[in-house]
Motif scaffolding. Structure first.
Motif, short mmCIF file in Angstrom:
data_model
loop_
_atom_site.label_atom_id
_atom_site.label_comp_id
_atom_site.label_asym_id
_atom_site.label_seq_id
_atom_site.Cartn_x
_atom_site.Cartn_y
_atom_site.Cartn_z
N TRP A 125 28.80 44.51 48.23
CA TRP A 125 28.65 45.42 46.97
C TRP A 125 28.47 44.60 45.59
CZ3 TRP A 125 32.15 45.22 42.98
CH2 TRP A 125 32.18 46.56 41.91
N TRP B 213 29.36 46.83 34.98
CA TRP B 213 29.67 45.75 34.16
C TRP B 213 28.81 44.64 35.17
CZ3 TRP B 213 35.90 45.26 33.53
CH2 TRP B 213 36.25 46.24 32.51
N ASP C 228 28.02 47.70 40.23
CA ASP C 228 28.97 48.40 39.00
C ASP C 228 28.40 48.06 37.86
OD1 ASP C 228 31.85 48.97 38.26
OD2 ASP C 228 31.16 47.57 36.86
N SER D 152 39.44 47.85 47.80
CA SER D 152 38.99 48.09 46.36
C SER D 152 38.90 46.69 45.84
CB SER D 152 40.11 48.91 45.67
OG SER D 152 41.48 48.09 45.81
N LEU E 153 37.87 44.48 38.47
CA LEU E 153 36.72 43.61 37.75
C LEU E 153 37.43 43.02 36.58
CD1 LEU E 153 35.05 45.05 39.94
CD2 LEU E 153 33.46 45.17 38.30
N VAL F 145 38.02 49.35 41.17
CA VAL F 145 37.12 50.16 41.75
C VAL F 145 37.42 50.27 43.02
CG1 VAL F 145 34.50 50.09 42.20
CG2 VAL F 145 35.29 49.20 39.94
#
Length: 318
Positions: free
Chosen positions: A140, A148, A146, A60, A63, A53
C-alpha cells in the motif's frame, strides 16, 4: 465441571511468556505489560503531525508528517520510513503511546514521512498473519496510495525499520519474492531484531530452561514453523536458509544493545550480510550499558538520542 474446578482451570498457566503473555488452561490470555494508547494529531515537542489510515478490516497504519515536509520553499520530497513495532508478535500497536512517541521523534530526526504499521497479533492470529499484514501495508505504501505519501514521500528512498519482532518483519519483507521483484528498497534498519536458533552462540544462555523463553514463544506464535527456531524466518543464518545476498535493499543497519540477550544474533546477522553483500552495505551500531528496546522506555536519555541520530544519519546518507 464445578465452579471451583472451573476456577482452578482458569488460574492454571499453561504457557508462561511473562511479561509479554500468559496463557491459561481455560484459554484465557493475559498481557501483563500495560500498553496505553495515544491519539494521532500534532505533537507539540516535534511539530510532527499524524493521522490514522484503515488499510483493511484487520490492519491499519499511522502516518507521520514532519514540519520539513511543508517548509516554505521546499521542493525535494522526503524519505519514507515504514516502521513495524515489536512485542514478540503478541503485544503492541501503532497506537501505543511508546511507539507514537518514538515515531514522532523518528520522523522529525530523519526528516522523513513515516508509516507505522498495525498488524494482527498472535495467538489469536498466528504467524504468518503478522507477515501478511505487513506485506500488504508495504504494498500500500510503495505506490504512495495516501495523499501525504504522494505529495511528500520520495518513492526512490523507502526504508523499512522495526524493533525486536518488527526487526524480524523487516528482514522477512526484504527477502520476500514480491518485494525483490519490485524496484527495491533503499535500506532496512533492524533495531534489536528478534532472531534465535537451536545452537547457542556468543553469550546466549546454554541451559535449556534459559533457552525456553525464546524457543517456546516462537513455536507458540508460529506453530507451523518447519524447524522450530531454526526456521529461516527466526534464524536467517541457519543452514539451508535463503542467502542474504537476496535482500532487496541497497544497505542494512543493525542496532544491538550491550545488555540484550539478542545482541549476538544481531551481530551475526550483520556479519553474514557483510559476507554476502560486502562490508560497505551494512552498518552495525551497538548501544553500551543498556538493554532491549531501551529507547522506548527511556526516550529522553543520551543513549536513546544517540541511537536516533545514528538512524537518521543512515537514512539521510546517499
Amino acid at each position: 465441571m464445578s465452579s471451583a474446578t472451573a476456577a482452578t482451570a482458569d488460574d492454571e498457566v499453561v504457557h508462561d511468556f511473562a511479561p509479554l503473555l500468559l496463557v491459561y488452561k481455560s484459554g484465557r490470555l493475559e498481557r501483563p505489560i500495560p500498553m496505553p494508547t495515544a491519539a494521532p494529531g500534532r505533537d507539540a515537542a516535534t511539530g510532527v503531525v499524524s493521522k490514522d489510515v484503515v488499510l483493511s478490516p484487520h490492519s491499519s497504519a499511522r502516518l507521520y508528517l514532519p514540519p520539513a515536509a511543508t517548509a516554505t520553499g521546499r521542493k525535494q520530497k522526503l524519505p519514507v520510513v515504514v516502521y513495524f513495532h515489536g512485542g514478540g508478535f503478541v503485544i503492541g500497536s501503532a497506537g501505543s503511546a511508546a511507539y507514537h512517541r518514538c515515531l514522532n521523534d523518528l520522523a522529525a530526526a530523519c526528516q522523513a514521512v513515516a508509516v507505522s504499521v498495525d498488524y494482527r497479533l498472535a495467538p489469536e492470529h498466528p504467524v504468518p498473519a503478522a507477515y501478511e499484514d505487513s506485506l500488504a501495508a508495504l504494498r500500500w505504501a510503495l505506490p504512495a496510495a495516501d495523499p501525504w505519501l504522494a505529495a511528500h514521500g520520495d518513492p526512490a528512498r523507502v526504508f523499512l525499520a522495526g524493533d525486536s519482532a518488527g526487526g524480524n518483519i523487516c528482514h522477512h519483507l526484504a527477502m520476500h519474492p514480491d518485494v525483490r521483484r519490485g524496484a527495491g528498497l533503499r535500506g532496512i534498519v533492524l533495531i534489536h531484531p528478534w532472531f534465535w536458533g537451536k545452537e547457542p552462540i556468543g553469550g546466549e544462555p546454554r541451559a535449556p530452561a534459559k533457552q525456553r523463553q525464546q524457543v517456546g514463544l516462537w513455536e507458540f506464535v508460529c506453530p507451523g514453523a518447519a524447524d522450530g527456531v531454526d526456521d529461516p524466518r527466526m534464524n536467517p543464518t541457519a543452514r539451508g536458509a535463503p542467502g542474504l545476498d537476496n535482500l532487496a535493499c541497497e544497505k542494512v543497519m543493525v542496532c544491538v544493545a550491550e545488555g540484550d540477550v539478542l545482541r549476538w544474533r544481531g551481530k551475526l546477522y550483520a556479519e553474514e550480510v557483510a559476507r554476502a553483500r560486502g562490508a560497505g552495505r551494512v552498518e552495525l551500531f551497538e548501544s553500551e550499558g543498556v538493554g532491549h528496546v531501551f529507547y522506548l522506555l527511556e526516550p529522553a536519555t543520551e543513549k536513546a538520542k544517540e541511537l536516533l541520530d545514528r538512524i537518521a544519519a543512515f537514512v539521510s546518507a546517499e
